[in-house]
Design a protein around this motif. Sequence first.
Motif, PDB file in Angstrom:
ATOM      1  N   LYS A   7       0.880  -1.175   0.000  1.00  0.00           N
ATOM      2  CA  LYS A   7       0.000   0.000   0.000  1.00  0.00           C
ATOM      3  C   LYS A   7       0.914   1.221   0.000  1.00  0.00           C
ATOM      4  CE  LYS A   7      -4.021  -2.139   1.047  1.00  0.00           C
ATOM      5  NZ  LYS A   7      -4.137  -3.125   0.012  1.00  0.00           N
ATOM      6  N   ARG A   8       0.906   1.941  -1.099  1.00  0.00           N
ATOM      7  CA  ARG A   8       1.819   3.073  -1.264  1.00  0.00           C
ATOM      8  C   ARG A   8       1.794   4.014  -0.052  1.00  0.00           C
ATOM      9  NH1 ARG A   8       4.484   4.778  -5.513  1.00  0.00           N
ATOM     10  NH2 ARG A   8       3.270   3.503  -6.937  1.00  0.00           N
ATOM     11  N   GLU A   9       0.613   4.271   0.471  1.00  0.00           N
ATOM     12  CA  GLU A   9       0.493   5.213   1.585  1.00  0.00           C
ATOM     13  C   GLU A   9       1.096   4.694   2.885  1.00  0.00           C
ATOM     14  OE1 GLU A   9      -3.342   2.864   1.181  1.00  0.00           O
ATOM     15  OE2 GLU A   9      -2.032   3.965  -0.183  1.00  0.00           O
ATOM     16  N   HIS A  10       1.413   3.395   2.945  1.00  0.00           N
ATOM     17  CA  HIS A  10       1.996   2.808   4.148  1.00  0.00           C
ATOM     18  C   HIS A  10       3.478   2.499   4.001  1.00  0.00           C
ATOM     19  CE1 HIS A  10      -2.338   1.497   4.929  1.00  0.00           C
ATOM     20  NE2 HIS A  10      -2.073   2.506   5.735  1.00  0.00           N
ATOM     21  N   VAL A  11       4.077   2.866   2.900  1.00  0.00           N
ATOM     22  CA  VAL A  11       5.498   2.574   2.681  1.00  0.00           C
ATOM     23  C   VAL A  11       6.340   3.542   3.509  1.00  0.00           C
ATOM     24  CG1 VAL A  11       7.363   2.543   0.987  1.00  0.00           C
ATOM     25  CG2 VAL A  11       5.149   1.554   0.407  1.00  0.00           C
ATOM     26  N   GLN A  12       7.005   2.989   4.511  1.00  0.00           N
ATOM     27  CA  GLN A  12       7.884   3.784   5.371  1.00  0.00           C
ATOM     28  C   GLN A  12       9.266   3.163   5.501  1.00  0.00           C
ATOM     29  OE1 GLN A  12       5.778   4.184   9.076  1.00  0.00           O
ATOM     30  NE2 GLN A  12       4.333   5.654   8.229  1.00  0.00           N
ATOM     31  N   ARG A  13       9.318   1.835   5.466  1.00  0.00           N
ATOM     32  CA  ARG A  13      10.584   1.103   5.607  1.00  0.00           C
ATOM     33  C   ARG A  13      10.898   0.409   4.298  1.00  0.00           C
ATOM     34  NH1 ARG A  13       8.443  -2.512  10.281  1.00  0.00           N
ATOM     35  NH2 ARG A  13       7.016  -2.674   8.559  1.00  0.00           N
ATOM     36  N   LEU A  14      12.136   0.021   4.113  1.00  0.00           N
ATOM     37  CA  LEU A  14      12.530  -0.678   2.890  1.00  0.00           C
ATOM     38  C   LEU A  14      11.724  -1.956   2.698  1.00  0.00           C
ATOM     39  CD1 LEU A  14      16.404  -0.195   3.021  1.00  0.00           C
ATOM     40  CD2 LEU A  14      14.760   1.012   1.566  1.00  0.00           C
ATOM     41  N   THR A  15      11.441  -2.662   3.775  1.00  0.00           N
ATOM     42  CA  THR A  15      10.693  -3.921   3.660  1.00  0.00           C
ATOM     43  C   THR A  15       9.214  -3.700   3.369  1.00  0.00           C
ATOM     44  OG1 THR A  15      10.546  -4.011   6.071  1.00  0.00           O
ATOM     45  CG2 THR A  15      12.296  -5.327   5.025  1.00  0.00           C
ATOM     46  N   ASP A  16       8.771  -2.457   3.330  1.00  0.00           N
ATOM     47  CA  ASP A  16       7.405  -2.142   2.906  1.00  0.00           C
ATOM     48  C   ASP A  16       7.306  -2.075   1.382  1.00  0.00           C
ATOM     49  OD1 ASP A  16       6.589  -1.857   5.575  1.00  0.00           O
ATOM     50  OD2 ASP A  16       6.974   0.302   5.567  1.00  0.00           O
ATOM     51  N   LEU A  17       8.452  -2.055   0.705  1.00  0.00           N
ATOM     52  CA  LEU A  17       8.486  -1.964  -0.762  1.00  0.00           C
ATOM     53  C   LEU A  17       8.174  -3.302  -1.406  1.00  0.00           C
ATOM     54  CD1 LEU A  17      11.749   0.136  -1.075  1.00  0.00           C
ATOM     55  CD2 LEU A  17       9.454   0.887  -1.751  1.00  0.00           C
ATOM     56  N   PRO A  18       7.675  -3.288  -2.647  1.00  0.00           N
ATOM     57  CA  PRO A  18       7.440  -4.552  -3.345  1.00  0.00           C
ATOM     58  C   PRO A  18       8.760  -5.291  -3.563  1.00  0.00           C
ATOM     59  CG  PRO A  18       7.136  -2.679  -4.839  1.00  0.00           C
ATOM     60  CD  PRO A  18       7.335  -2.124  -3.466  1.00  0.00           C
ATOM     61  N   ASN A  19       8.743  -6.581  -3.329  1.00  0.00           N
ATOM     62  CA  ASN A  19       9.861  -7.491  -3.599  1.00  0.00           C
ATOM     63  C   ASN A  19      11.044  -7.332  -2.655  1.00  0.00           C
ATOM     64  OD1 ASN A  19       8.535  -8.478  -6.075  1.00  0.00           O
ATOM     65  ND2 ASN A  19       8.990  -6.426  -6.824  1.00  0.00           N
ATOM     66  N   ILE A  20      10.890  -6.557  -1.598  1.00  0.00           N
ATOM     67  CA  ILE A  20      12.003  -6.343  -0.670  1.00  0.00           C
ATOM     68  C   ILE A  20      11.716  -7.035   0.659  1.00  0.00           C
ATOM     69  CG2 ILE A  20      13.383  -4.646   0.593  1.00  0.00           C
ATOM     70  CD1 ILE A  20      13.847  -4.550  -2.420  1.00  0.00           C
ATOM     71  N   GLY A  21      12.559  -8.006   0.961  1.00  0.00           N
ATOM     72  CA  GLY A  21      12.537  -8.665   2.258  1.00  0.00           C
ATOM     73  C   GLY A  21      13.772  -8.235   3.036  1.00  0.00           C
ATOM     74  N   PRO A  22      14.033  -8.886   4.147  1.00  0.00           N
ATOM     75  CA  PRO A  22      15.175  -8.492   4.975  1.00  0.00           C
ATOM     76  C   PRO A  22      16.527  -8.548   4.248  1.00  0.00           C
ATOM     77  CG  PRO A  22      13.702  -9.912   6.218  1.00  0.00           C
ATOM     78  CD  PRO A  22      13.209  -9.905   4.795  1.00  0.00           C
ATOM     79  N   PHE A  73       8.554   1.751  -8.746  1.00  0.00           N
ATOM     80  CA  PHE A  73       7.488   1.969  -7.773  1.00  0.00           C
ATOM     81  C   PHE A  73       7.658   3.323  -7.090  1.00  0.00           C
ATOM     82  CE2 PHE A  73       5.855   1.699  -3.415  1.00  0.00           C
ATOM     83  CZ  PHE A  73       4.524   1.437  -3.679  1.00  0.00           C
ATOM     84  N   MET A  74       8.856   3.630  -6.665  1.00  0.00           N
ATOM     85  CA  MET A  74       9.092   4.904  -5.982  1.00  0.00           C
ATOM     86  C   MET A  74       8.979   6.088  -6.933  1.00  0.00           C
ATOM     87  SD  MET A  74       9.128   4.292  -2.862  1.00  0.00           S
ATOM     88  CE  MET A  74       9.418   6.000  -2.405  1.00  0.00           C
ATOM     89  N   ASP A  75       9.129   5.834  -8.224  1.00  0.00           N
ATOM     90  CA  ASP A  75       8.931   6.892  -9.220  1.00  0.00           C
ATOM     91  C   ASP A  75       7.463   7.026  -9.620  1.00  0.00           C
ATOM     92  OD1 ASP A  75      11.603   7.609  -9.244  1.00  0.00           O
ATOM     93  OD2 ASP A  75      12.094   6.500 -11.064  1.00  0.00           O
ATOM     94  N   GLY A  76       6.573   6.256  -8.957  1.00  0.00           N
ATOM     95  CA  GLY A  76       5.142   6.394  -9.187  1.00  0.00           C
ATOM     96  C   GLY A  76       4.473   5.236  -9.900  1.00  0.00           C
ATOM     97  N   GLY A  77       5.234   4.216 -10.284  1.00  0.00           N
ATOM     98  CA  GLY A  77       4.661   3.059 -10.970  1.00  0.00           C
ATOM     99  C   GLY A  77       3.921   2.132 -10.019  1.00  0.00           C
ATOM    100  N   GLU A  78       3.253   1.169 -10.602  1.00  0.00           N
ATOM    101  CA  GLU A  78       2.509   0.206  -9.791  1.00  0.00           C
ATOM    102  C   GLU A  78       3.449  -0.809  -9.153  1.00  0.00           C
ATOM    103  OE1 GLU A  78       0.403  -3.031 -12.168  1.00  0.00           O
ATOM    104  OE2 GLU A  78       0.729  -1.501 -13.692  1.00  0.00           O
ATOM    105  N   ALA A  79       2.999  -1.424  -8.089  1.00  0.00           N
ATOM    106  CA  ALA A  79       3.743  -2.499  -7.442  1.00  0.00           C
ATOM    107  C   ALA A  79       3.592  -3.751  -8.305  1.00  0.00           C
ATOM    108  CB  ALA A  79       3.213  -2.748  -6.033  1.00  0.00           C
ATOM    109  N   ARG A  80       4.720  -4.223  -8.833  1.00  0.00           N
ATOM    110  CA  ARG A  80       4.703  -5.410  -9.698  1.00  0.00           C
ATOM    111  C   ARG A  80       5.763  -6.394  -9.232  1.00  0.00           C
ATOM    112  NH1 ARG A  80       5.609  -3.132 -15.496  1.00  0.00           N
ATOM    113  NH2 ARG A  80       5.352  -5.304 -16.055  1.00  0.00           N
ATOM    114  N   ALA A  81       5.546  -7.654  -9.521  1.00  0.00           N
ATOM    115  CA  ALA A  81       6.528  -8.686  -9.183  1.00  0.00           C
ATOM    116  C   ALA A  81       7.834  -8.416  -9.926  1.00  0.00           C
ATOM    117  CB  ALA A  81       5.987 -10.058  -9.565  1.00  0.00           C
ATOM    118  N   TRP A  82       8.944  -8.751  -9.288  1.00  0.00           N
ATOM    119  CA  TRP A  82      10.251  -8.461  -9.885  1.00  0.00           C
ATOM    120  C   TRP A  82      10.415  -9.090 -11.256  1.00  0.00           C
ATOM    121  CZ3 TRP A  82      13.330 -12.540 -11.096  1.00  0.00           C
ATOM    122  CH2 TRP A  82      13.111 -13.748 -10.422  1.00  0.00           C
ATOM    123  N   TRP A  83       9.851 -10.285 -11.468  1.00  0.00           N
ATOM    124  CA  TRP A  83      10.043 -10.976 -12.741  1.00  0.00           C
ATOM    125  C   TRP A  83       9.320 -10.293 -13.895  1.00  0.00           C
ATOM    126  CZ3 TRP A  83       7.802 -13.379  -8.486  1.00  0.00           C
ATOM    127  CH2 TRP A  83       6.424 -13.566  -8.541  1.00  0.00           C
TER     128      TRP A  83
END
Length: 96
Positions: A7-22, A73-83
């Motif tokens: 949810k774009r409005e809830h992105v605060q940490r790196l792990t909130d981003l699509p495809n980013i885990g620890p 995503f951070m440039d405004g695109g949709e959250a999509r799977a890395w592949w």
Amino acid sequence: MHPAKVKREHVQRLTDLPNIGPAMAADLQMLGISRPEQLTGRDPYALYDELCAVTATRHDPCVIDVFISVVRFMDGGEARAWWAFTAERKGFLGEG
């Protein structure tokens, strides 16, 4: 995080981003990126090259796909799977 749960409005940490885990968050932190907004306008291919240099390891090219996904995503695109970015990367690098 799985792209469908982002949810774009809830992105605060790196792990909130699509495809980013620890693990990928740790890789980004090695590059001096500690907040999602620091990815805005970045070059995902340069990020990959920098990661390879910092770790003295040639990482799997799919890491580029992940970097493309989060920069877009951070440039405004949709959250999509890395592949979803694999064909783009292969075309850009001439990998057929």
